[in-house]
Design a protein around this motif. Structure first.
Motif: not given
Length: 289
Positions: A33, A43, A47
């Motif tokens: 990610l 990302g 996450k």
């Protein structure tokens, strides 16, 4: 086969150019990610959503709040709009399946180390949970990062001048409230008037870097071979060990064997994960899409 780029007459980019009339066997890897982060994909937020969800589920178990756990695990479902997985053209309706995960998660909480392993590497669910395969796991992660994927899809559309986007309702996990909420997002629709959700190609893999067969056959049984040789001086093949020690567990024998070993030797799973993490960089190119 009709690629997204062909249908909307745009050039390939950082998005995975999915077949929008069929399905592609590919899986979302939560370990990628951050690497997939860009101006279009957050990302870090993705996450955080995955980590918060796993922590919330485990925390609810610790206080015996089974109702909350069931609510958390019952919402995720197969998202056909991604056109990924083994049957993206036809919804199975399996979702994450609370009964499927419940037995393992209860065991995981029996030892704090297992809970920690699960938070850090949720892919162990694929290895240890009966009937919970890579397709189920990819579906779960996709649900957890859905807002970021929808933002990414809209960003791609805006970058390429695709104006034919339509409001579409989604369920999404909100890390702040730690529950599932609803909202409308803007998505492109295909010729059949079905929504399309794009995924950064950097986060997709052909297969996960470990499996139950790999864990048992290439790791646990090799440990048993060494233990037996050290204590008796005899060498026993993995084939014979599997027949003697694993197969008697019956249905889902490998996962039951691994779970039983986990109760006695948590360090085995930790060592296996550490090995896979060290190998992940060298294997990344061959496993990427």
């Amino acid at each position: 086969m009709v690629k997204f780029s062909e249908s909307f007459q745009i050039a390939p980019g950082e998005y995975f150019d999915v077949d929008i009339v069929g399905d592609t066997e590919a899986y979302v890897d939560p370990d990628k990610l951050i690497a997939a982060s860009s101006d279009l994909f957050d990302g870090t937020a993705a996450k955080h959503s995955v980590g918060t969800f796993m922590s919330t589920v485990l925390s609810s178990y610790k206080v015996s709040d089974t109702k909350s756990v069931e609510q958390l695990l019952s919402v995720p479902h197969e998202i056909n709009a991604t056109h990924l997985g083994l049957s993206a053209h036809e919804s199975r309706g399996n979702g994450t399946s609370f009964p499927m995960l419940d037995q393992y998660l209860r065991r995981a909480l029996a030892q704090s180390t297992q809970g920690s392993v699960l938070r850090e590497n949720p892919k162990v669910l694929v290895v240890l949970v009966n009937r919970f395969d890579k397709d189920h796991f990819s579906d779960l992660i996709t649900n957890l990062i859905l807002p970021q994927l929808c933002d990414f899809t809209l960003g791609v559309c805006q970058s390429y001048g695709i104006h034919a986007v339509t409001s579409f309702p989604i369920d999404y996990f909100d890390p702040a409230s730690k529950c599932w909420l609803k909202k409308n997002v803007l998505l492109p629709f295909d010729s059949k008037h079905e929504p399309v959700i794009l995924i950064p190609k950097k986060m997709l893999v052909k297969n996960y870097d470990f499996s139950i067969s790999d864990y048992v056959w290439k790791f646990l049984l090799e440990i048993r071979q060494s233990e037996i040789k050290d204590s008796t001086g005899k060498f026993i093949s993995k084939k014979q060990l599997f027949a003697d020690e694993v197969r008697p567990y019956g249905q889902n024998a490998s996962k039951q064997y691994a779970l039983n070993d986990l109760q006695k030797n948590v360090v085995h799973l930790e060592e296996y994960l550490a090995i896979k993490k060290r190998n992940s960089t060298s294997q990344a190119s061959s496993n990427s899409l």
